[in-house]
Design a protein around this motif. Structure first.
Motif, mmCIF file in Angstrom:
data_model
loop_
_atom_site.group_PDB
_atom_site.id
_atom_site.type_symbol
_atom_site.label_atom_id
_atom_site.label_comp_id
_atom_site.label_asym_id
_atom_site.label_seq_id
_atom_site.Cartn_x
_atom_site.Cartn_y
_atom_site.Cartn_z
ATOM 1 N N VAL A 47 0.845 -1.189 0.000
ATOM 2 C CA VAL A 47 0.000 0.000 0.000
ATOM 3 C C VAL A 47 0.881 1.240 0.000
ATOM 4 C CG1 VAL A 47 -1.976 -1.098 1.111
ATOM 5 C CG2 VAL A 47 -0.191 -0.073 2.518
ATOM 6 N N THR A 48 0.380 2.293 -0.602
ATOM 7 C CA THR A 48 1.079 3.563 -0.643
ATOM 8 C C THR A 48 0.572 4.442 0.491
ATOM 9 O OG1 THR A 48 1.325 3.422 -3.040
ATOM 10 C CG2 THR A 48 1.528 5.607 -2.055
ATOM 11 N N ALA A 49 1.487 5.063 1.212
ATOM 12 C CA ALA A 49 1.122 6.017 2.256
ATOM 13 C C ALA A 49 2.118 7.168 2.213
ATOM 14 C CB ALA A 49 1.121 5.361 3.627
ATOM 15 N N ALA A 50 1.609 8.377 2.088
ATOM 16 C CA ALA A 50 2.443 9.571 1.981
ATOM 17 C C ALA A 50 2.861 10.057 3.360
ATOM 18 C CB ALA A 50 1.699 10.679 1.236
ATOM 19 N N VAL A 51 4.156 10.057 3.631
ATOM 20 C CA VAL A 51 4.652 10.492 4.936
ATOM 21 C C VAL A 51 4.371 11.965 5.192
ATOM 22 C CG1 VAL A 51 6.410 8.701 5.101
ATOM 23 C CG2 VAL A 51 6.981 10.873 4.013
ATOM 24 N N VAL A 78 6.614 3.887 0.337
ATOM 25 C CA VAL A 78 6.831 5.169 1.016
ATOM 26 C C VAL A 78 6.939 6.279 -0.025
ATOM 27 C CG1 VAL A 78 8.296 6.441 2.616
ATOM 28 C CG2 VAL A 78 8.098 3.958 2.815
ATOM 29 N N VAL A 79 6.063 7.264 0.058
ATOM 30 C CA VAL A 79 6.090 8.413 -0.842
ATOM 31 C C VAL A 79 5.930 9.693 -0.030
ATOM 32 C CG1 VAL A 79 5.144 7.102 -2.806
ATOM 33 C CG2 VAL A 79 3.600 8.353 -1.298
ATOM 34 N N SER A 80 6.186 10.828 -0.678
ATOM 35 C CA SER A 80 6.013 12.105 0.023
ATOM 36 C C SER A 80 4.874 12.934 -0.556
ATOM 37 C CB SER A 80 7.308 12.918 -0.014
ATOM 38 O OG SER A 80 7.638 13.251 -1.347
ATOM 39 N N SER A 81 4.254 12.484 -1.627
ATOM 40 C CA SER A 81 3.155 13.157 -2.294
ATOM 41 C C SER A 81 3.643 14.404 -3.020
ATOM 42 C CB SER A 81 2.034 13.522 -1.325
ATOM 43 O OG SER A 81 0.878 13.914 -2.026
ATOM 44 N N TYR A 82 2.975 14.748 -4.094
ATOM 45 C CA TYR A 82 3.379 15.917 -4.868
ATOM 46 C C TYR A 82 2.196 16.766 -5.328
ATOM 47 C CZ TYR A 82 1.867 13.595 -9.146
ATOM 48 O OH TYR A 82 1.116 12.993 -10.109
ATOM 49 N N LEU A 83 1.006 16.252 -5.188
ATOM 50 C CA LEU A 83 -0.164 16.960 -5.697
ATOM 51 C C LEU A 83 -0.571 18.113 -4.781
ATOM 52 C CD1 LEU A 83 -2.326 13.905 -6.753
ATOM 53 C CD2 LEU A 83 -1.100 15.474 -8.274
ATOM 54 N N ASN A 84 -0.798 19.250 -5.380
ATOM 55 C CA ASN A 84 -1.299 20.389 -4.612
ATOM 56 C C ASN A 84 -2.678 20.075 -4.027
ATOM 57 O OD1 ASN A 84 -0.801 23.170 -3.756
ATOM 58 N ND2 ASN A 84 -2.620 23.629 -4.970
ATOM 59 N N LEU A 88 -4.206 20.679 -0.213
ATOM 60 C CA LEU A 88 -5.464 21.385 0.033
ATOM 61 C C LEU A 88 -6.438 20.504 0.814
ATOM 62 C CD1 LEU A 88 -5.947 23.136 -3.433
ATOM 63 C CD2 LEU A 88 -5.063 24.146 -1.316
ATOM 64 N N ASN A 89 -6.481 19.216 0.481
ATOM 65 C CA ASN A 89 -7.372 18.288 1.189
ATOM 66 C C ASN A 89 -6.976 18.087 2.645
ATOM 67 O OD1 ASN A 89 -9.004 17.878 -1.007
ATOM 68 N ND2 ASN A 89 -8.045 15.962 -1.623
ATOM 69 N N HIS A 90 -5.743 18.436 2.989
ATOM 70 C CA HIS A 90 -5.262 18.296 4.364
ATOM 71 C C HIS A 90 -5.137 19.647 5.069
ATOM 72 C CE1 HIS A 90 -4.389 14.252 2.983
ATOM 73 N NE2 HIS A 90 -4.458 13.931 4.267
ATOM 74 N N GLY A 91 -5.855 20.636 4.566
ATOM 75 C CA GLY A 91 -5.944 21.923 5.243
ATOM 76 C C GLY A 91 -4.782 22.866 5.016
ATOM 77 N N MET A 92 -3.911 22.537 4.080
ATOM 78 C CA MET A 92 -2.788 23.418 3.789
ATOM 79 C C MET A 92 -3.189 24.373 2.666
ATOM 80 S SD MET A 92 0.130 20.442 3.872
ATOM 81 C CE MET A 92 1.512 21.542 3.598
ATOM 82 N N SER A 93 -2.475 25.489 2.541
ATOM 83 C CA SER A 93 -2.787 26.443 1.469
ATOM 84 C C SER A 93 -2.123 26.047 0.156
ATOM 85 C CB SER A 93 -2.360 27.854 1.869
ATOM 86 O OG SER A 93 -0.974 27.889 2.140
ATOM 87 N N ALA A 94 -1.059 25.245 0.218
ATOM 88 C CA ALA A 94 -0.361 24.764 -0.975
ATOM 89 C C ALA A 94 0.564 23.625 -0.573
ATOM 90 C CB ALA A 94 0.450 25.881 -1.619
ATOM 91 N N GLN A 95 0.989 22.868 -1.557
ATOM 92 C CA GLN A 95 1.930 21.776 -1.316
ATOM 93 C C GLN A 95 3.284 22.327 -0.869
ATOM 94 O OE1 GLN A 95 2.905 18.811 -0.302
ATOM 95 N NE2 GLN A 95 1.718 17.793 -1.897
ATOM 96 N N MET A 96 3.925 21.653 0.073
ATOM 97 C CA MET A 96 5.264 22.035 0.505
ATOM 98 C C MET A 96 6.262 21.802 -0.641
ATOM 99 S SD MET A 96 5.563 20.421 4.310
ATOM 100 C CE MET A 96 4.636 18.919 4.059
ATOM 101 N N SER A 97 7.401 22.463 -0.546
ATOM 102 C CA SER A 97 8.431 22.267 -1.568
ATOM 103 C C SER A 97 8.946 20.827 -1.490
ATOM 104 C CB SER A 97 9.585 23.244 -1.361
ATOM 105 O OG SER A 97 10.337 22.881 -0.225
ATOM 106 N N HIS A 98 9.569 20.392 -2.552
ATOM 107 C CA HIS A 98 10.088 19.038 -2.632
ATOM 108 C C HIS A 98 11.009 18.720 -1.459
ATOM 109 C CE1 HIS A 98 13.005 15.968 -3.936
ATOM 110 N NE2 HIS A 98 11.954 15.425 -4.545
ATOM 111 N N ASP A 99 11.942 19.599 -1.168
ATOM 112 C CA ASP A 99 12.895 19.336 -0.090
ATOM 113 C C ASP A 99 12.238 19.312 1.285
ATOM 114 O OD1 ASP A 99 14.856 19.088 -1.971
ATOM 115 O OD2 ASP A 99 15.765 21.032 -1.586
ATOM 116 N N GLU A 100 11.196 20.101 1.503
ATOM 117 C CA GLU A 100 10.476 20.052 2.782
ATOM 118 C C GLU A 100 9.758 18.723 2.976
ATOM 119 O OE1 GLU A 100 8.592 24.025 4.255
ATOM 120 O OE2 GLU A 100 8.380 23.941 2.065
ATOM 121 N N ARG A 101 9.165 18.217 1.883
ATOM 122 C CA ARG A 101 8.467 16.943 1.980
ATOM 123 C C ARG A 101 9.439 15.844 2.286
ATOM 124 N NH1 ARG A 101 6.381 18.786 -2.876
ATOM 125 N NH2 ARG A 101 7.248 17.042 -3.985
#
Length: 101
Positions: A47-51, A78-84, A88-101
Motif C-alpha cells: 500500500v502507498t502512504a504519503a509520509v 513510502v512516498v512524500s506526495s506531490y499533488l497540490n 489542500l485536502n489536508h488543510g494546507m494552502s499549498a503543497q510544501m516544496s520538494h525538499d520540505e516533503r
C-alpha cells in the motif's frame, strides 16, 4: 498507486482527471487488504502512504494491523506526495516544496 487528491498537474487543474475518471473516486486501498488477504494465501500486498500527511503512530498502527491479518504479507510504498490537491485536502494552502516533503 494511491493519491490523496485528484491529479491536478496536467493543464494546471483537476478538470482533465475528473472528466476522464483518472483514479476517481480515490478509495483508501488499505481498507481492501484484509478482505483480499482472506481470499488468498499466496499473494503479498503493498500500500502507498504519503509520509507528508500521515501521523506516524496511526500509520504504524494500521500497518501493524495489516501485518497481523495478512500474516506478514504487507508492504509499504513510502512516498512524500506531490499533488497540490492533496495539500489542500489536508488543510494546507499549498503543497510544501520538494525538499520540505
Amino acid at each position: 498507486a494511491d493519491v490523496l487528491g485528484p491529479y491536478d498537474v496536467f493543464e494546471g487543474s483537476a478538470a482533465p482527471s475528473l472528466r476522464d475518471g483518472m483514479q476517481i473516486p480515490a478509495n483508501d486501498p488499505m481498507m481492501y487488504v484484509s478482505a483480499m488477504a482472506q481470499a488468498t494465501k499466496n499473494l503479498g500486498f503493498a500500500v502507498t502512504a504519503a509520509v507528508t500527511f500521515e501521523n506516524p503512530y496511526a500509520l504504524a498502527r494500521r500497518l501493524s494491523t495489516l501485518d497481523h491479518v495478512t500474516e506478514g504479507r504487507i508492504g509499504w510504498n513510502v512516498v512524500s506526495s506531490y499533488l497540490n490537491s492533496a495539500a489542500l485536502n489536508h488543510g494546507m494552502s499549498a503543497q510544501m516544496s520538494h525538499d520540505e516533503r
